[in-house]
Motif scaffolding. Structure first.
Motif, mmCIF file in Angstrom:
data_model
loop_
_atom_site.group_PDB
_atom_site.id
_atom_site.type_symbol
_atom_site.label_atom_id
_atom_site.label_comp_id
_atom_site.label_asym_id
_atom_site.label_seq_id
_atom_site.Cartn_x
_atom_site.Cartn_y
_atom_site.Cartn_z
ATOM 1 N N SER A 13 0.837 -1.200 0.000
ATOM 2 C CA SER A 13 0.000 0.000 0.000
ATOM 3 C C SER A 13 0.868 1.245 0.000
ATOM 4 C CB SER A 13 -0.907 0.009 1.226
ATOM 5 O OG SER A 13 -1.787 -1.089 1.205
ATOM 6 N N VAL A 14 0.447 2.235 -0.756
ATOM 7 C CA VAL A 14 1.212 3.475 -0.868
ATOM 8 C C VAL A 14 0.246 4.606 -1.169
ATOM 9 C CG1 VAL A 14 1.632 3.228 -3.347
ATOM 10 C CG2 VAL A 14 3.276 4.467 -1.918
ATOM 11 N N GLN A 15 0.625 5.803 -0.826
ATOM 12 C CA GLN A 15 -0.198 6.968 -1.164
ATOM 13 C C GLN A 15 0.078 7.397 -2.608
ATOM 14 O OE1 GLN A 15 0.567 9.916 1.930
ATOM 15 N NE2 GLN A 15 -1.352 9.313 2.915
ATOM 16 N N ALA A 16 -0.881 8.085 -3.163
ATOM 17 C CA ALA A 16 -0.731 8.578 -4.532
ATOM 18 C C ALA A 16 0.540 9.396 -4.658
ATOM 19 C CB ALA A 16 -1.944 9.415 -4.915
ATOM 20 N N GLY A 17 1.237 9.174 -5.756
ATOM 21 C CA GLY A 17 2.511 9.847 -5.976
ATOM 22 C C GLY A 17 3.708 9.036 -5.520
ATOM 23 N N GLY A 18 3.446 7.976 -4.776
ATOM 24 C CA GLY A 18 4.523 7.145 -4.269
ATOM 25 C C GLY A 18 5.014 6.127 -5.275
ATOM 26 N N SER A 19 5.939 5.289 -4.822
ATOM 27 C CA SER A 19 6.567 4.297 -5.693
ATOM 28 C C SER A 19 6.555 2.921 -5.040
ATOM 29 C CB SER A 19 8.022 4.685 -5.983
ATOM 30 O OG SER A 19 8.107 5.918 -6.663
ATOM 31 N N LEU A 20 6.535 1.913 -5.886
ATOM 32 C CA LEU A 20 6.661 0.533 -5.453
ATOM 33 C C LEU A 20 7.426 -0.234 -6.521
ATOM 34 C CD1 LEU A 20 3.050 -0.313 -4.170
ATOM 35 C CD2 LEU A 20 5.116 -0.142 -2.769
ATOM 36 N N ARG A 21 8.046 -1.323 -6.124
ATOM 37 C CA ARG A 21 8.703 -2.202 -7.080
ATOM 38 C C ARG A 21 8.217 -3.625 -6.891
ATOM 39 N NH1 ARG A 21 15.071 -3.700 -8.114
ATOM 40 N NH2 ARG A 21 14.735 -4.992 -6.247
ATOM 41 N N LEU A 22 7.812 -4.219 -7.982
ATOM 42 C CA LEU A 22 7.397 -5.611 -7.987
ATOM 43 C C LEU A 22 8.528 -6.462 -8.549
ATOM 44 C CD1 LEU A 22 3.763 -5.328 -9.402
ATOM 45 C CD2 LEU A 22 4.553 -5.083 -7.038
ATOM 46 N N SER A 23 8.656 -7.678 -8.006
ATOM 47 C CA SER A 23 9.648 -8.631 -8.496
ATOM 48 C C SER A 23 8.966 -9.939 -8.850
ATOM 49 C CB SER A 23 10.716 -8.886 -7.431
ATOM 50 O OG SER A 23 11.391 -7.698 -7.087
ATOM 51 N N CYS A 24 9.566 -10.640 -9.786
ATOM 52 C CA CYS A 24 9.027 -11.923 -10.221
ATOM 53 C C CYS A 24 10.219 -12.830 -10.530
ATOM 54 C CB CYS A 24 8.144 -11.731 -11.446
ATOM 55 S SG CYS A 24 7.553 -13.251 -12.225
ATOM 56 N N ALA A 25 10.510 -13.743 -9.621
ATOM 57 C CA ALA A 25 11.646 -14.647 -9.780
ATOM 58 C C ALA A 25 11.218 -15.897 -10.529
ATOM 59 C CB ALA A 25 12.218 -15.007 -8.423
ATOM 60 N N ALA A 26 11.910 -16.167 -11.632
ATOM 61 C CA ALA A 26 11.568 -17.316 -12.468
ATOM 62 C C ALA A 26 12.542 -18.459 -12.243
ATOM 63 C CB ALA A 26 11.574 -16.913 -13.934
ATOM 64 N N SER A 27 12.020 -19.643 -12.187
ATOM 65 C CA SER A 27 12.861 -20.838 -12.085
ATOM 66 C C SER A 27 12.328 -21.895 -13.039
ATOM 67 C CB SER A 27 12.886 -21.376 -10.659
ATOM 68 O OG SER A 27 11.587 -21.754 -10.256
ATOM 69 N N GLY A 28 13.240 -22.719 -13.526
ATOM 70 C CA GLY A 28 12.834 -23.817 -14.395
ATOM 71 C C GLY A 28 12.589 -23.433 -15.835
ATOM 72 N N TYR A 29 12.774 -22.165 -16.179
ATOM 73 C CA TYR A 29 12.555 -21.720 -17.559
ATOM 74 C C TYR A 29 13.897 -21.807 -18.277
ATOM 75 C CZ TYR A 29 10.649 -19.073 -21.477
ATOM 76 O OH TYR A 29 10.213 -18.684 -22.724
ATOM 77 N N THR A 30 14.025 -22.750 -19.189
ATOM 78 C CA THR A 30 15.319 -23.035 -19.793
ATOM 79 C C THR A 30 15.462 -22.506 -21.220
ATOM 80 O OG1 THR A 30 14.509 -25.184 -20.521
ATOM 81 C CG2 THR A 30 15.603 -25.083 -18.369
ATOM 82 N N TYR A 31 14.413 -21.929 -21.758
ATOM 83 C CA TYR A 31 14.484 -21.427 -23.127
ATOM 84 C C TYR A 31 15.280 -20.130 -23.185
ATOM 85 C CZ TYR A 31 10.613 -24.684 -23.529
ATOM 86 O OH TYR A 31 9.830 -25.793 -23.487
#
Length: 126
Positions: free
Chosen positions: A11-29
């Motif tokens: 949760s953040v107030q308008a004007g703020g910042s956030l960072r999302l992460s997505c760690a991938a495993s098993g993807y060999t292509y």
């Protein structure tokens, strides 16, 4: 087995910042499309941003200039840096991955990516 594990959000107030992460495993292509989608209550899923294995990226008009997608190959992790957040950005955010289906990476929510993260909530208050 491909797994996408998301972290970040909150949760953040308008004007703020956030960072999302997505760690991938098993993807060999060597080639891939990795994308961020979001869905707010009562609304259809929306494509937010996409990046391919060449580093080319695309954004929804609603987030251009505010969000930045990136991929760290060493960590095999996808990121979404979200700045100048607005209440309209409030949604559940999902990362997704797939082989490039058409030679480019679709941001159309009607295309069903093969692999999905578990989702993370982003709430922006005014």
């Amino acid at each position: 087995q491909v797994q996408l594990v998301q972290s970040g959000g909150g949760s953040v107030q308008a004007g703020g910042s956030l960072r999302l992460s997505c760690a991938a495993s098993g993807y060999t292509y060597k080639t891939y499309c990795m994308a961020w989608f979001r869905q707010a209550p009562g609304k259809e899923r929306e494509g937010v941003s996409v990046i391919d294995s060449d580093g080319s990226s695309g954004y929804a008009d609603s987030v251009k200039g505010r969000f930045t997608i990136s991929h760290d190959s060493a960590k095999n992790t996808l990121y979404l840096q979200m700045n100048s957040l607005k209440p309209d950005d409030t949604a559940m955010y999902y990362c997704a991955a797939d082989l490039p289906p058409y030679g480019y990476c679709p941001l159309d929510p009607r295309y069903e990516y093969m692999y999905w993260g578990q989702g993370t909530q982003v709430t922006v208050s005014s």
